[in-house]
Structure formats: structure tokens, C-alpha cells
Design a protein around this motif. Sequence first.
Motif, PDB file in Angstrom:
ATOM      1  N   LYS A  72       0.793  -1.304  -0.011  1.00 31.13           N
ATOM      2  CA  LYS A  72       0.053   0.128  -0.219  1.00 31.13           C
ATOM      3  C   LYS A  72       0.908   1.212   0.031  1.00 31.13           C
ATOM      4  O   LYS A  72       0.565   2.144  -0.813  1.00 31.13           O
ATOM      5  CB  LYS A  72      -0.811   0.038   1.226  1.00 31.13           C
ATOM      6  N   GLY A  73       1.924   1.383   0.873  1.00 26.89           N
ATOM      7  CA  GLY A  73       2.872   2.495   0.797  1.00 26.89           C
ATOM      8  C   GLY A  73       3.378   2.778  -0.496  1.00 26.89           C
ATOM      9  O   GLY A  73       3.964   3.923  -0.975  1.00 26.89           O
ATOM     10  N   VAL A  74       3.661   1.683  -1.148  1.00 24.07           N
ATOM     11  CA  VAL A  74       4.442   2.028  -2.469  1.00 24.07           C
ATOM     12  C   VAL A  74       3.540   2.644  -3.479  1.00 24.07           C
ATOM     13  O   VAL A  74       3.823   3.632  -4.288  1.00 24.07           O
ATOM     14  CB  VAL A  74       5.120   0.522  -3.048  1.00 24.07           C
ATOM     15  N   LEU A  75       2.254   1.963  -3.422  1.00 22.35           N
ATOM     16  CA  LEU A  75       1.016   2.800  -4.217  1.00 22.35           C
ATOM     17  C   LEU A  75       0.745   4.067  -3.915  1.00 22.35           C
ATOM     18  O   LEU A  75       0.715   4.768  -4.801  1.00 22.35           O
ATOM     19  CB  LEU A  75       0.096   1.839  -4.431  1.00 22.35           C
ATOM     20  N   ASN A  76       0.792   4.167  -2.609  1.00 24.60           N
ATOM     21  CA  ASN A  76       0.411   5.768  -2.388  1.00 24.60           C
ATOM     22  C   ASN A  76       1.415   6.656  -2.590  1.00 24.60           C
ATOM     23  O   ASN A  76       1.326   7.866  -3.012  1.00 24.60           O
ATOM     24  CB  ASN A  76      -0.080   5.775  -0.755  1.00 24.60           C
ATOM     25  N   ASN A  77       2.780   6.211  -2.284  1.00 28.01           N
ATOM     26  CA  ASN A  77       3.810   7.029  -2.628  1.00 28.01           C
ATOM     27  C   ASN A  77       4.064   7.557  -3.858  1.00 28.01           C
ATOM     28  O   ASN A  77       4.137   8.553  -4.409  1.00 28.01           O
ATOM     29  CB  ASN A  77       5.151   6.420  -2.230  1.00 28.01           C
ATOM     30  N   ARG A  78       3.669   6.544  -4.810  1.00 19.29           N
ATOM     31  CA  ARG A  78       3.682   6.503  -6.394  1.00 19.29           C
ATOM     32  C   ARG A  78       2.713   7.574  -6.754  1.00 19.29           C
ATOM     33  O   ARG A  78       2.776   8.401  -7.576  1.00 19.29           O
ATOM     34  CB  ARG A  78       3.874   5.443  -6.875  1.00 19.29           C
ATOM     35  N   ILE A  79       1.383   7.450  -6.249  1.00 24.18           N
ATOM     36  CA  ILE A  79       0.458   8.103  -6.780  1.00 24.18           C
ATOM     37  C   ILE A  79       0.306   9.646  -6.171  1.00 24.18           C
ATOM     38  O   ILE A  79       0.368  10.594  -6.940  1.00 24.18           O
ATOM     39  CB  ILE A  79      -1.044   7.621  -6.122  1.00 24.18           C
ATOM     40  N   SER A  80       0.726   9.658  -5.051  1.00 28.00           N
ATOM     41  CA  SER A  80       0.953  11.067  -4.446  1.00 28.00           C
ATOM     42  C   SER A  80       2.066  11.922  -5.015  1.00 28.00           C
ATOM     43  O   SER A  80       1.829  13.069  -5.361  1.00 28.00           O
ATOM     44  CB  SER A  80       1.070  10.869  -2.913  1.00 28.00           C
ATOM     45  N   GLU A  81       3.012  11.286  -5.167  1.00 28.19           N
ATOM     46  CA  GLU A  81       4.166  12.144  -5.954  1.00 28.19           C
ATOM     47  C   GLU A  81       3.855  12.449  -7.416  1.00 28.19           C
ATOM     48  O   GLU A  81       3.967  13.369  -7.879  1.00 28.19           O
ATOM     49  CB  GLU A  81       5.317  11.259  -6.003  1.00 28.19           C
ATOM     50  N   TYR A  82       2.769  11.710  -7.978  1.00 25.65           N
ATOM     51  CA  TYR A  82       2.551  12.051  -9.387  1.00 25.65           C
ATOM     52  C   TYR A  82       1.319  13.173  -9.276  1.00 25.65           C
ATOM     53  O   TYR A  82       1.537  14.337  -9.939  1.00 25.65           O
ATOM     54  CB  TYR A  82       1.760  10.782 -10.233  1.00 25.65           C
ATOM     55  N   VAL A  83       0.471  12.925  -8.395  1.00 21.81           N
ATOM     56  CA  VAL A  83      -0.209  14.054  -8.102  1.00 21.81           C
ATOM     57  C   VAL A  83       0.354  15.269  -7.875  1.00 21.81           C
ATOM     58  O   VAL A  83       0.039  16.413  -8.418  1.00 21.81           O
ATOM     59  CB  VAL A  83      -1.512  13.841  -7.193  1.00 21.81           C
ATOM     60  N   PHE A  84       1.055  15.315  -6.662  1.00 27.97           N
ATOM     61  CA  PHE A  84       2.002  16.760  -6.369  1.00 27.97           C
ATOM     62  C   PHE A  84       2.791  17.182  -7.618  1.00 27.97           C
ATOM     63  O   PHE A  84       2.749  18.448  -7.587  1.00 27.97           O
ATOM     64  CB  PHE A  84       2.661  16.331  -5.235  1.00 27.97           C
ATOM     65  N   ALA A  85       3.471  16.471  -8.340  1.00 28.12           N
ATOM     66  CA  ALA A  85       4.137  16.992  -9.664  1.00 28.12           C
ATOM     67  C   ALA A  85       3.220  17.668 -10.512  1.00 28.12           C
ATOM     68  O   ALA A  85       3.408  18.791 -11.173  1.00 28.12           O
ATOM     69  CB  ALA A  85       4.980  15.896 -10.222  1.00 28.12           C
ATOM     70  N   ARG A  86       2.128  16.893 -10.617  1.00 30.45           N
ATOM     71  CA  ARG A  86       1.144  17.617 -11.689  1.00 30.45           C
ATOM     72  C   ARG A  86       0.487  18.854 -11.285  1.00 30.45           C
ATOM     73  O   ARG A  86       0.490  19.747 -11.909  1.00 30.45           O
ATOM     74  CB  ARG A  86      -0.025  16.575 -12.100  1.00 30.45           C
ATOM     75  N   LEU A  87       0.137  18.887  -9.808  1.00 32.05           N
ATOM     76  CA  LEU A  87      -0.340  20.242  -9.270  1.00 32.05           C
ATOM     77  C   LEU A  87       0.888  21.218  -9.123  1.00 32.05           C
ATOM     78  O   LEU A  87       0.677  22.329  -9.426  1.00 32.05           O
ATOM     79  CB  LEU A  87      -0.740  19.852  -7.730  1.00 32.05           C
ATOM     80  N   GLY A  88       1.929  20.875  -9.204  1.00 35.08           N
ATOM     81  CA  GLY A  88       3.222  21.813  -9.113  1.00 35.08           C
ATOM     82  C   GLY A  88       3.153  22.348 -10.646  1.00 35.08           C
ATOM     83  O   GLY A  88       3.649  23.696 -10.606  1.00 35.08           O
ATOM     84  N   ASP A  89       3.183  21.526 -11.377  1.00 31.38           N
ATOM     85  CA  ASP A  89       3.172  22.029 -13.098  1.00 31.38           C
ATOM     86  C   ASP A  89       2.359  23.001 -13.427  1.00 31.38           C
ATOM     87  O   ASP A  89       2.312  24.056 -14.077  1.00 31.38           O
ATOM     88  CB  ASP A  89       2.918  20.668 -13.960  1.00 31.38           C
ATOM     89  N   ILE A  90       1.048  23.058 -12.700  1.00 31.71           N
ATOM     90  CA  ILE A  90       0.118  24.133 -12.938  1.00 31.71           C
ATOM     91  C   ILE A  90       0.139  25.369 -11.643  1.00 31.71           C
ATOM     92  O   ILE A  90      -0.926  26.208 -11.845  1.00 31.71           O
ATOM     93  CB  ILE A  90      -1.544  23.689 -12.875  1.00 31.71           C
ATOM     94  N   GLY A  91       1.130  25.173 -11.018  1.00 29.37           N
ATOM     95  CA  GLY A  91       1.366  26.359 -10.265  1.00 29.37           C
ATOM     96  C   GLY A  91       1.127  26.377  -8.895  1.00 29.37           C
ATOM     97  O   GLY A  91       0.952  27.424  -8.039  1.00 29.37           O
ATOM     98  N   VAL A  92       0.243  25.166  -8.136  1.00 31.13           N
ATOM     99  CA  VAL A  92       0.098  24.936  -7.008  1.00 31.13           C
ATOM    100  C   VAL A  92       1.262  24.840  -6.122  1.00 31.13           C
ATOM    101  O   VAL A  92       2.145  23.861  -6.342  1.00 31.13           O
ATOM    102  CB  VAL A  92      -0.823  23.833  -6.728  1.00 31.13           C
ATOM    103  N   PRO A  93       1.773  25.580  -5.143  1.00 27.67           N
ATOM    104  CA  PRO A  93       2.666  25.589  -4.470  1.00 27.67           C
ATOM    105  C   PRO A  93       2.646  24.161  -3.628  1.00 27.67           C
ATOM    106  O   PRO A  93       1.435  23.817  -2.811  1.00 27.67           O
ATOM    107  CB  PRO A  93       2.986  26.655  -3.591  1.00 27.67           C
ATOM    108  N   THR A  94       3.685  23.496  -3.526  1.00 27.77           N
ATOM    109  CA  THR A  94       3.662  22.044  -2.572  1.00 27.77           C
ATOM    110  C   THR A  94       4.957  21.819  -1.815  1.00 27.77           C
ATOM    111  O   THR A  94       6.171  22.414  -2.163  1.00 27.77           O
ATOM    112  CB  THR A  94       3.175  20.658  -3.393  1.00 27.77           C
ATOM    113  N   HIS A  95       4.973  20.805  -0.970  1.00 28.68           N
ATOM    114  CA  HIS A  95       6.429  20.490  -0.377  1.00 28.68           C
ATOM    115  C   HIS A  95       7.081  19.723  -1.039  1.00 28.68           C
ATOM    116  O   HIS A  95       8.206  19.558  -0.559  1.00 28.68           O
ATOM    117  CB  HIS A  95       5.736  19.932   1.104  1.00 28.68           C
TER     118      HIS A  95
END
Length: 254
Positions: free
Chosen positions: A46-69
Motif C-alpha cells: 500500500k505504501g509503495v502505491l500511495n507514494n507513487r500516486i501522491s508524488e505523481y499528483v503533487f508533481a502535476r499540481l506543481g506543474d500548474i502552479g500549486v505550491p507544494t512541499h
Amino acid sequence: MSRRRRVYEGKAKVLYEGPEPGTLIQHFKDDMTAFDAQKRAVVEGKGVLNNRISEYVFARLGDIGVPTHFIRSLNMREQLIREVEIIPVEVVVRNVAAGSLATRLGIEEGTLLPRSIIEFYYKSDALHDPMVSEEHITAFGWATPQEIDDMMALGLRINDFLTGLFIGVGIRLVDFKVEFGRLYEGEMVRVVLADEISPDSCRLWDVRTSEKLDKDRFRRDMGGLIEAYQEVARRLGILFENDTKGRSGPTLVK
Ligand code: TMP
Ligand code: ASP
């Protein structure tokens, strides 16, 4: 084994000291809890999947200018993040009635809401994360009025973007929870998206069948949790079926 300093351990993640000051390593565990950790399990992978999904979502949000950690991916379970001061308020954005909103207001699960609704919960396991209003948040100093405005604006932008991202792969974003942090940069402080966005923190339903592809499978003892999380990753085009296959990007569903 590990000499890294553990900064914080939560229910589903561990934070370690990062390689440079102001950075942390966010490690996703296989531990699963619900109902204030009264219900617990370890779900392998589960941790591997959540890490992968979350990093993908955060990177895409970063691409549209949402500031993230988020800074970058480190390995299957870990990502490098900026150290922030977590604002002790969980921000829930809802598009469709489900979960506690359906129960509290007696609205049938699956009912489309008249518009997206934002709710705030005070982050406190001891108090079972009670729902609070902006008045409570400002009166008790958990966040300033400006920070509340920032969290609401970012919450709605995240909702708009993720609704489109998921609908493109045949998934309905029913609701989700996000957390924000204060990022200190010299004299400046700004509100950035923190924590994670994964099937643990969202409700995701298949558009055609309404099948649940999220943590409700665990909360409601439905089984098939890993398969559901894998399906989300597969549709987003970020599941490594084996080491020879790379990331293909999202597969559009017509
Ligand atoms: P709720 O309907 O139980 O209030 O949940 C709303 C959304 O927030 C749902 O997508 C699940 C997510 N959530 C969390 O991520 N953590 C929590 O502790 C709770 C209660 C909900
Ligand atoms: N945060 C809750 C817990 O771990 C779980 C949930 O319902 O999402 O107890």
C-alpha cells in the motif's frame, strides 16, 4: 539499520531528517488505520502505491502552479520534501455526498452536491478530528484569515484540476482531504500543499460502475484494496507492472 533521524511518525507515514537543512524524507508505510486507529491493518504494498500516486499528483499540481512541499521522488516508498509547519486544520472538499456528510445531513450517498463544499476539521486524534468553522480556526489561532483564504482557494484549484485528471481516466473524484503547511523562506512565509493525496485521502469511484477505488474498501471491509489502488495507478499510467515497463502517462477513457 538506518542511521537517519526520525523526526515524526504518524499512522501511515514516517518523516526522517533530509540531506539538507529545511528538507525531510517522507516515507510511506503499509500501515492502514481507520476510525482514529481503532481499526488497523498492514496491507503489503500500500505504501509503495500511495507514494507513487501522491508524488505523481503533487508533481502535476506543481506543474500548474500549486505550491507544494514535494521536491523529488527518492525511491519506491520515499520522497524528498520541504520541511513545513503543518497547519492543524484538515481541509475536506466534496463534490458528491458520501461518508460523514451523507450521514450527518441525511443525504443519500452518490447525490451530486449543488456546488463543491469545503469543510474544516481540527487535527486532533484525541478529539477525533472535530469539524470546526472559520470562527474557531481564527479565534483559537490555528490559522489566520489570510491562511484560511489561501487554503480555500488552493483547495478549489486542486479540486478543479484533480476532477479533470481523474475524469479523464474514468474516475469520479467524490471528495478528498488535504493538509497545508507554512513554508518559511527568509522573511517570507507562504501556505503550501503538504502531506499526501492518495486513495487513502480521497474517495474515488469508477465512473461507469461506481466501484470504490479508495480507502472505503478498508473502512467498510470490502476487500480488494490493493487491487483498487493498483487500478488507480494503472489508469494514471504510473504503475510499474514490472521493471522493464516505464511510465506511459495517463490513458484517456472515452
Ligand atoms: P468523511 O466523509 O469521513 O468526513 O471523509 C471526507 C474525505 O476525507 C474522504 O475523502 C476521506 C478523507 N479523510 C481522510 O483523509 N482522513 C480522515 O481522517 C477522514 C475522517 C477522512
Ligand atoms: N485518519 C483516520 C484514522 O487513521 C482514518 C480515516 O477514516 O481516514 O484513524
